[in-house]
Design an enzyme around this catalytic site. Structure first.
Site, PDB file in Angstrom:
ATOM      1  N   GLU A  42       0.733  -1.361   0.098  1.00  0.00           N
ATOM      2  CA  GLU A  42      -0.072   0.008   0.028  1.00  0.00           C
ATOM      3  C   GLU A  42       0.848   1.259   0.261  1.00  0.00           C
ATOM      4  O   GLU A  42       0.548   2.219  -0.682  1.00  0.00           O
ATOM      5  CB  GLU A  42      -1.070  -0.039   1.092  1.00  0.00           C
ATOM      6  N   CYS A 204     -16.518   3.541 -20.006  1.00  0.00           N
ATOM      7  CA  CYS A 204     -17.768   3.447 -19.471  1.00  0.00           C
ATOM      8  C   CYS A 204     -18.552   2.096 -19.878  1.00  0.00           C
ATOM      9  O   CYS A 204     -19.286   1.537 -19.463  1.00  0.00           O
ATOM     10  CB  CYS A 204     -18.407   4.512 -19.958  1.00  0.00           C
ATOM     11  N   CYS A 207     -18.071  -0.829 -17.856  1.00  0.00           N
ATOM     12  CA  CYS A 207     -18.119  -0.513 -16.566  1.00  0.00           C
ATOM     13  C   CYS A 207     -19.272  -1.017 -15.802  1.00  0.00           C
ATOM     14  O   CYS A 207     -20.418  -0.844 -16.183  1.00  0.00           O
ATOM     15  CB  CYS A 207     -18.165   1.126 -16.210  1.00  0.00           C
ATOM     16  N   CYS A 213     -24.795   5.586 -13.354  1.00  0.00           N
ATOM     17  CA  CYS A 213     -23.539   6.816 -13.383  1.00  0.00           C
ATOM     18  C   CYS A 213     -24.012   7.959 -13.530  1.00  0.00           C
ATOM     19  O   CYS A 213     -24.631   8.328 -14.932  1.00  0.00           O
ATOM     20  CB  CYS A 213     -22.473   6.076 -14.024  1.00  0.00           C
TER      21      CYS A 213
HETATM   22  S1  SF4 Z   1     -18.215   5.274 -12.995  1.00  0.00           S
HETATM   23 FE1  SF4 Z   1     -19.285   6.178 -14.616  1.00  0.00          FE
HETATM   24  S2  SF4 Z   1     -17.753   7.587 -15.769  1.00  0.00           S
HETATM   25 FE2  SF4 Z   1     -16.769   5.827 -14.523  1.00  0.00          FE
HETATM   26  S3  SF4 Z   1     -16.349   4.428 -15.763  1.00  0.00           S
HETATM   27 FE3  SF4 Z   1     -18.203   4.050 -14.877  1.00  0.00          FE
HETATM   28  S4  SF4 Z   1     -19.871   4.696 -16.147  1.00  0.00           S
HETATM   29 FE4  SF4 Z   1     -17.891   5.547 -16.728  1.00  0.00          FE
END
Ligand code: SF4
Length: 356
Positions: A42, A204, A207, A213
């Site tokens: 860390e 994204c 993600c 989001c």
């Molecule tokens: S948290 Fe939102 S901005 Fe970040 S990668 Fe995921 S979808 Fe994209």
């Protein structure tokens, strides 16, 4: 705001299928977890990429396999192994911290996250990460990557380093904690920030949080998190001496505090009205045979930019040479293996090229 456990559940499921699970310091079996190794990783990972850290981590563990070995070692040995990794206060704190744990906790890493956070070089986020990985403690992390994920996902405006925004992010991070699998959740947040929700061009489309989001929905991904309000980095200039006698160079050990603390660096010379040769004779017991300015080198620190103006002085040391222990004459090829800051190493390599 969405249901906190749902946020954590999505991340935990994603980490198990897509996160990083084979890093040298990751031990997923609770019986085998060693807080010393987790702490070391860390600290090395602060401000530094995983790929850079791995060879340093392995060399460090080979030399200091446990906390007792680190605490018993001279700090200079620690600095040599850290040389090139940057942010050297981390190495000094690591060593200081190992000694504190031996003296105050009988050599056993403390279990309480608040006690861990009080140790040298460990702030609240690093303490939470260590406790989550080593002991499964339910405690929130909030490093730069996590701030970015939270700012984007929840549409938090304002610079995340400012006090009110940071306070809000801590509260948010705590509200999202799961009741189990703290290690996987903590790793998931780190992995998402490091590999998916990266600073430039986040992925994204892959993600796991994309459906909820805010930044993605409102097309504000590139606005969030808000950048630090602009302030130009102050510049400092220093003249450094490359005192060369044959193939030996004079290096000076820096005091423990301040930039490059404890490392070997080049002597600096102040702008005074005294002639350079007189200053070198006075301070380093050398006669100057020639002086040649070399190309300046710029090095960026977090809070300022340093321009080093090197002066190559071919010298002949007087019989007694320099008197103080902090000065060392090293052959250029030996100096390359010593505990040097990266900028000094770069200058010495330039010097080796111009003197061959
Ligand atoms: S948290 Fe939102 S901005 Fe970040 S990668 Fe995921 S979808 Fe994209």
């Amino acid at each position: 705001m969405e249901n906190p456990p749902a946020f954590a559940q999505v991340l935990i499921a994603w980490q198990q299928n897509h996160g990083r699970r084979d890093l040298p310091w990751q031990e997923w079996s609770q019986q085998r977890r060693d807080p010393y190794r987790i702490w070391l990783a860390e600290i090395m990972l602060q401000q530094t990429r995983v790929a850079t850290v791995i060879p340093y981590y392995e060399r460090f563990l080979a030399r200091f396999p446990d906390l007792a070995a680190l605490a018993a070692a001279p700090v200079d040995d620690v600095m040599v192994l850290w040389s090139g990794l940057g942010y050297y206060a981390r190495a000094r704190n690591l060593h200081h911290c190992a000694r504190r744990i031996v003296e105050e906790h009988g050599g056993a890493f403390p279990l309480d996250v608040d006690v861990i956070a009080q140790l040298p070089g460990i702030g609240p986020s690093t303490a939470a990460a260590i406790a989550a990985f080593a002991f499964g403690t339910r405690s929130a992390i909030l490093d730069g990557n996590v701030k970015r994920v939270l700012c984007r996902h929840f549409g938090v405006a304002g610079f995340p380093g400012s006090h009110p925004v940071e306070k809000r992010l801590w509260a948010l991070a705590r509200s999202l904690l799961p009741h189990q699998d703290m290690d996987i959740y903590t790793q998931a947040l780190m992995d998402l920030g490091a590999t998916v929700c990266v600073r430039k061009r986040p992925a994204c489309d892959c993600c796991p949080l994309r459906r909820e989001c805010v930044a993605r929905r409102e097309e504000r991904v590139h606005e969030l998190p808000a950048p630090r309000p602009k302030q130009p980095l102050p510049r400092r200039t220093t003249s450094v001496l490359l005192l060369l006698h044959g193939d030996r160079i004079l290096l000076e050990q820096r005091p423990p505090a301040g930039i490059w603390g404890g490392l070997l660096a080049l002597p600096e010379i102040e702008a005074t009205t005294a002639p350079l040769a007189a200053q070198v004779a006075e301070n380093y017991d050398c006669t100057v045979e020639s002086v040649e300015p070399l190309a300046p080198l710029r090095h960026a620190f977090t809070h300022f930019q340093l321009e080093m103006r090197p002066l190559l002085c071919r010298v002949v040391p007087a019989g007694s040479q320099v008197r103080e222990d902090r000065f060392r004459w090293l052959r250029l090829h030996e100096a390359d293996k010593a505990a040097l800051p990266a900028a000094v190493r770069k200058l010495l390599r330039q010097l080796a090229r111009v003197t061959v």
